[in-house]
Enzyme design. Sequence first.
Site, mmCIF file in Angstrom:
data_model
loop_
_atom_site.group_PDB
_atom_site.id
_atom_site.type_symbol
_atom_site.label_atom_id
_atom_site.label_comp_id
_atom_site.label_asym_id
_atom_site.label_seq_id
_atom_site.Cartn_x
_atom_site.Cartn_y
_atom_site.Cartn_z
ATOM 1 N N CYS A 167 1.009 -1.148 0.253
ATOM 2 C CA CYS A 167 -0.223 -0.056 -0.074
ATOM 3 C C CYS A 167 1.022 1.384 -0.011
ATOM 4 O O CYS A 167 1.778 1.337 0.839
ATOM 5 C CB CYS A 167 -0.741 -0.024 1.252
ATOM 6 S SG CYS A 167 -1.836 1.561 1.579
ATOM 7 N N CYS A 447 -11.015 18.349 11.433
ATOM 8 C CA CYS A 447 -10.757 17.421 10.198
ATOM 9 C C CYS A 447 -11.877 17.620 9.299
ATOM 10 O O CYS A 447 -11.942 16.625 8.244
ATOM 11 C CB CYS A 447 -10.578 16.016 10.726
ATOM 12 S SG CYS A 447 -11.808 15.405 11.795
#
Length: 491
Positions: A167, A447
């Site tokens: 990944c 966020c």
Amino acid sequence: MKEFAGCALKKNDLFELHIDALGNEGEGIGRFDGFTFFVKDAVPGDVIRARVLKLKKNYGYARVEQLLTLSPDRVTPRCPVAGPCGGCQLQHLSYEKQLEYKQNKLRDCLERIGGVAGARLEPIIGMDEPYFYRNKAQFPVGRGRDGKPAIGFYAGHTHSIIETERCYIQAPVNEALVAAVREYLTECGVQPYDESTHSGLIRHVLTRVGFATGEIMVCMVINGTSLPRAEVLQEKLERAVERWNGEHAGTTGENAIAEVDGKMASAVQYRLASLCLNINTEKTNRILGSRVVPLYGEPYITDYIGPIQYRISPLSFYQVNPRQTRRLYELALAYADLKGSETVWDLYCGIGTISLFLAQRAKMVYGVEIVPQAIEDARKNAELNGITNAEFFVGAAEEVLPLQYEKSGGAMRADVVVVDPPRKGCDEALLRTIAAMQPERVVYVSCDPATLARDVKFLGQNGYEFVKGRGVDQFGMGGHVETVVLMSKVK
Ligand code: SAH
């Protein structure tokens, strides 16, 4: 087939679409016939032949049938499964443009939702290396098309598992960890969990890597209470980590995690510091259950952000991008502008990360957090760092702060309040109490720009003004935006 007023199209129709914006999840947006279409894997500047997937009242979803004109901002994704995998959204967009998009989104939310005209935004702080930056991975475990156990990531919007060796946004050592778990499953005949029948054992593999310490946690999330032949897994993991250390000692480039605090993390020797189970026997989409059973080592790992050492348990929140987190906390500290005599509240404090950063420069810091294990970590972290001017409360910020305020008969004051809520933002009851406490400054770490802007507006109507803000990119290749905003009391 249902047709909609205002849009001549129906499902499966082909049409030409100019993509001119990016949506919240990094999807391309184009307008056709007054309709807004969301298109996965399309970027601004693309012209595509689109196929209608779904139509709603005034927007729809389409997919790229053919790229007619490629946007000049397109790049070739480094990861071969960037398209189907749901982990990254923006690998096909140059990193420079990703940052530009995030900056624009922030400005747009603050102006449109927050009502802050001409918001003063400092340039977003981008990552030096926008790959291999994550310290936490949650790999779903299931079965591949061939029926064999599969470990990987979910494809976008589905629960089919995309298997991949590497990944590109995770700490590379995960390759070795996942391979070891895969080997264990096969060798010991341990069954992956099956969502449809609620049977089988292994649901997820959660890993955490301390970038500065090299400490690794592997937490097996299981639909059961014990792991068969756990010692085999432990041995395989330890051997895999040892091998990785041997093969990658001192390497730079793709397999190295870039510099952390002046040390090359690749030169850090990794060590399996914690192997544990998380019990989740519910029929639920939620990844983690509430019980952790330690199998080997400690039930936590430790890591550093800047000079502060943190202990991190599986259930505690810890920022996923340690290099950028340091920049984020330093920015929050700079905006807080502490001189040493202040009383500070850090709401949504997690394991006390920001609290302990602030405590270095304040008289007293009070932290509030809803997860009890995180507060245990926070108290331990204060002790580990010899910090005595921080105190922590377990509970919902919107309950704890109003209660403390009430108990003080309205006399409780703060010089600075820091909030770092999850995506849904702050509860109004909390914002109201903050305003009543009249701190000089509110530092909002967010966020989600939309809820940030909503809360900025509320504070703006309750005695505070927007001073400045700055994005800190924590999620290269992803669509999310992290921001710090400073608001100050109107004199
Ligand atoms: N400031 C910390 C954590 C930020 S993440 C850091 O940077 O590491 C947001 C945190 O808010 C999480 O730890 C989550 O458990 C906590 N949380 C969620 N809802 C809450 C609530 N209503 N009251 C207090 N904490 C909450």
